[in-house]
Design an enzyme around this catalytic site. Sequence first.
Site, PDB file in Angstrom:
ATOM      1  CG  HIS A  53      39.089  -7.883  26.224  1.00  0.00           C
ATOM      2  ND1 HIS A  53      38.624  -6.608  25.974  1.00  0.00           N
ATOM      3  CD2 HIS A  53      40.429  -7.836  25.981  1.00  0.00           C
ATOM      4  CE1 HIS A  53      39.606  -5.824  25.601  1.00  0.00           C
ATOM      5  NE2 HIS A  53      40.724  -6.551  25.588  1.00  0.00           N
ATOM      6  CD  GLU A 142      46.673  -6.299  25.733  1.00  0.00           C
ATOM      7  OE1 GLU A 142      47.255  -7.077  24.943  1.00  0.00           O
ATOM      8  OE2 GLU A 142      45.711  -5.586  25.416  1.00  0.00           O
TER       9      GLU A 142
END
Length: 329
Positions: A53, A142
């Site tokens: 990201h 994550e």
Amino acid sequence: MNPTSCSNSNEFVTHEFHNNNNNNINNQPNPFQFAMHEKGVGVLPKRIIVVRHGESQGNLDPGAYSVTPDHKIPLTPQGIAQARLAGSKIRHLIASSSSSPDWRVFFYASPYTRTRSTLREVARSFSKKRVIGVREECRIREQDFGNFQVQERMNAIKETRQRFGRFFYRFPEGESAADVFDRVSSFLESLWRDIDMNRLNHNPSNDLNLIIVSHGLASRVFLMRWFRWTVEQFELLNNFGNSEFRVMQLGSGGEYSLAVHHTDEELLEWGLSPDMIADQKWRANGNKCPSNDQSPRYLEAFFDLLPDSDEECVDTEDKTDSLSECSRQ
């Protein structure tokens, strides 16, 4: 090379998949590849591109994690620009080196706010006809560091992790990288089933590119799992930069490799050792040499005293028996 591997002997990995009529590393027909051929589906993607990201508010200010849940941390304006630029670069890469002008992309993305925003910005570079699908995938989220994260406490915890080891250290109320490895392994098996059963509804005459939008650690674990890197090799790896991506592309022999698109200098910068780079190069060139976990030097990392012959094994056993007899006397 080094001695700790978390690979599973039953895993679906590219050592066991080849295009067309190629055989596997032992020159035996691959049953899975044969089934794919018989059904007329399951054409391998030309590329699998793993993207981290863009810059998030948490990257800019770690204190953000103490008041905002990790999964809701947004991109910064800089992160949005980074993601958009990454999309442009990826599109240029695909368009300039595809064997067919009718190439397509399919996206997998972590459900976190920052990865979904990165996905949207990356996708701006692709027209509707190029995108055959997108899937939110929780297993590439994550690493879980716990719930709200107090910065001072997290600093102390991360220092402990450095001493303990990044792969096995489990955050209080959170995960270790080993936990992430397990769920990424499950995702990888699902990915291959998507390909095998043609769940992506891909026309085999078009080049297919899978784009995985994820996070730094999850992306490194994905590569570790794919290439069967050991724990010690994982510990060498540097994190992806914001909106950086790694391109795994099919080489001439049907193996995926980072060395098709990326240079030796890039691989070294990312933390790959010379042995890891050599492995990527033979994957790129399709040489029928032993795979990572079958090569003599890899075996020596686990077994430094393996005898060269069965006769020596017997001799060793006899000597062991003699020593045991002596110890009992």
